[in-house]
Every structure is written in C-alpha cells, then in structure tokens.
Design an enzyme around this catalytic site. Structure first.
Site, short mmCIF file in Angstrom:
data_model
loop_
_atom_site.label_atom_id
_atom_site.label_comp_id
_atom_site.label_asym_id
_atom_site.label_seq_id
_atom_site.Cartn_x
_atom_site.Cartn_y
_atom_site.Cartn_z
N ASP A 69 0.79 -1.29 -0.08
CA ASP A 69 -0.07 0.06 -0.13
C ASP A 69 0.93 1.31 -0.09
OD1 ASP A 69 -2.34 1.73 0.69
OD2 ASP A 69 -1.40 1.75 2.44
N ASP A 82 -0.15 5.16 0.61
CA ASP A 82 -0.42 6.14 1.61
C ASP A 82 -0.28 5.55 3.20
OD1 ASP A 82 -1.06 7.51 -0.41
OD2 ASP A 82 -3.35 7.59 -0.46
#
Length: 316
Positions: A69, A71
């Site tokens: 991922d 962010d």
C-alpha cells in the site's frame, strides 16, 4: 531545620532552599527512573506483539512477490494531497480549493485511516482539476511534484522492506487508490517493479474527468492483486503484502506473509489476533497505540491548516 538555628536568617533561608532543591531533584530522579522502567516494559510488550519469524524474504523464490500500500505505508500522508499541492503551485485550481485539500490531508493524518467520504471528495476534486489536460502533461508534472513534495516523505523502514524483496530477486508492486500515473512515478523512483492504481479515463490522451470502473480501494485492491498474481504466475501463499489500514485486510488476507505497517487501531487488533507481523516506523508510543502519526498532533494540524488559509487570504 532545628540544626540550622545557629545560622543567620539569610544563611538559614539559603540553606533551606538548597535542601528543598535537593529533595525535589531526588524526587524527580526517582519518578524519572520509574517512568523509564515503564517505557522499557512498554517497548518489550510491543516487541512481544511481533512473533518470531524465519528468514524472509526467501532469496531466489520466483513464485513470490511483494505488494505495498502507498499512503501512510510507504509514504507519510496521502499521495493525492501532495499531488494536489503541486498542481496548485502550477495554478491548476483556485485558492479556495487549497483549504479543501488541507482539510482532507488533516483528516487523513489525524484519523490515520482512509475514510471513504473524504477519499471520494478528494477524488472528485482531483478528477475535476485534471479534466481536459493531457496525460503526458500530468506525467511530466508528476515527476517534478515527486521531487518537491514526496521524496522526503518516504518511510525509510518500509523502503528497506521493499528493497529486501528486490535484493531477493522478487518483484515489488505498489497497490493504491492513488492515480495509477502518480503511483507509477513513485514506483519507478523507488526502483520498484510497477504499480496498481486507480485509472482515470482518457480519450486521445486527454482526461475526461471520469474513472474507468471504481477506485482501487478495499476489496478492489485484493482483486487487483489476485489478477496480477495469476498473470505473473505467482503463488500468493508465498507472497507478502504491507498496509497501514484495516481497509486493506482483504489484500493482506490473500497472501502468506501479511504485514501491518504503521497500523490503525482496527488493523493492529486484527493483526494481533491473527499473529500477523507488525512494524511501526512512527515515533512516539501514542502514535503506535492509537494509529496517529506522531508529527500530526491536533495543534499542529489546526495550525497548519489555519496558516494555509490565512496565507491565501492575504494573497487575494
């Protein structure tokens, strides 16, 4: 104090103050020692949350890959916000939009999670801003924005994890709800294999202001990883996935080596219950416990947002 009776009043007063200062210092030292002992216990408890693990990743395992991922896992904050800052600097939108972006980033950092409503708002803003612009133009600007706002916000710890997979000969992919163009730039700058991201529709190289399908978020990330693994001939039980958000539990649950990185409270509990590996690269015990980035206290966020608004009011 009776033993001080032979001293003059002034000498007695000075001596009494010295005694008081010494007693206070001794008490402070005692309390400090207790606090340090408590912190050591907390640090040990945090270390105990992460089960012992074999050597990983396995060198030469070409059926394995890693999925990260973006962010708050690879990068502090939201890539879309940083991209928006760069576009504002280049006059892609008006000043009134800056406060909106600042609030969205403040919410993201304070909550430490991906709130669907705020993400939708940020996404709609971004789509309206890029509508009518050429894809090539945004890609070129994205390279500049990475250098200006993103390069210094990469978590070194997560970067090291990604590099370990690369050094083992494995492919490493970003998987994010951010625009695929932005994600691809970040992946290339970090030396990763590539990126899965949200696809904005374009016709003849020009953005239409619409998405192709849905944003790559939550269950959609898991589907993207599953599809890529099938196309690449990967064995998901030998793959790893990394995320900070409970929204990515579907993706983390797909692989044999799930990691919770800078986890929010829900993901931390889920990871602990299932004995997933935990890594927290934020500073401060409070950040580790409740999922709030240590540098993003309420006062700092309020001050930063207010400063941005005030600055642009003065420029009007």
């Amino acid at each position: 104090m009776a033993a001080l009776g032979w001293l003059t009043p002034r000498r007695r007063s000075a001596t009494a103050r010295s005694v008081l200062a010494g007693e206070a210092a001794a008490e402070a030292a005692r309390k400090s020692s207790q606090e340090l002992a408590e912190l050591a216990e907390l640090a040990q408890a945090t270390a105990d949350e992460t089960p012992s693990e074999p050597e990983f990743p396995v060198v030469g395992d070409d059926l394995a890959a890693a999925f990260f991922d973006l962010d708050n896992t690879v990068m502090q904050g939201a890539a879309l916000f940083h991209f928006g800052r760069g576009l504002y600097k280049r006059k892609f939108f008006q000043r009134r939009e800056l406060a909106r972006f600042a609030w969205q980033q403040a919410w993201f950092r304070l909550a430490g999670v991906e709130d669907p409503e705020h993400m939708q708002d940020a996404r709609d803003s971004a789509l309206s801003i890029v509508k009518g612009h050429r894809v090539s133009e945004l890609m070129s600007i994205g390279e500049e924005i990475y250098d200006e706002y993103m390069a210094d916000r990469i978590w070194p710890g997560t970067r090291a994890l990604a590099q370990a997979h690369l050094d083992a000969g494995q492919k490493v992919w970003l998987v994010t709800a951010a625009p695929v163009e932005t994600a691809t730039i970040i992946a290339r700058r970090l030396g990763l294999t590539g990126a899965l991201g949200t696809v904005a529709e374009s016709v003849d190289g020009v953005y239409t202001g619409r998405l192709v399908g849905e944003p790559l978020h939550g269950p959609a990330k898991a589907e993207a990883v599953r599809a890529l693994a099938a196309a690449e001939g990967l064995d998901l039980t030998r793959c790893a996935a990394y995320s900070d958000s409970h929204n990515d539990i579907p993706m983390l649950s797909l692989v044999g080596h799930p990691y919770a990185i800078n986890p929010d409270a829900k993901l931390r509990r889920h990871a602990r219950d299932r004995e997933w590996r935990l890594r927290d690269y934020r500073t401060g015990r409070k950040a580790a416990k409740v999922g709030i980035p240590a540098a993003a206290g309420v006062g700092a966020l309020a001050g930063g947002t207010a400063a941005a608004v005030a600055l642009h009011r003065r420029r009007r």
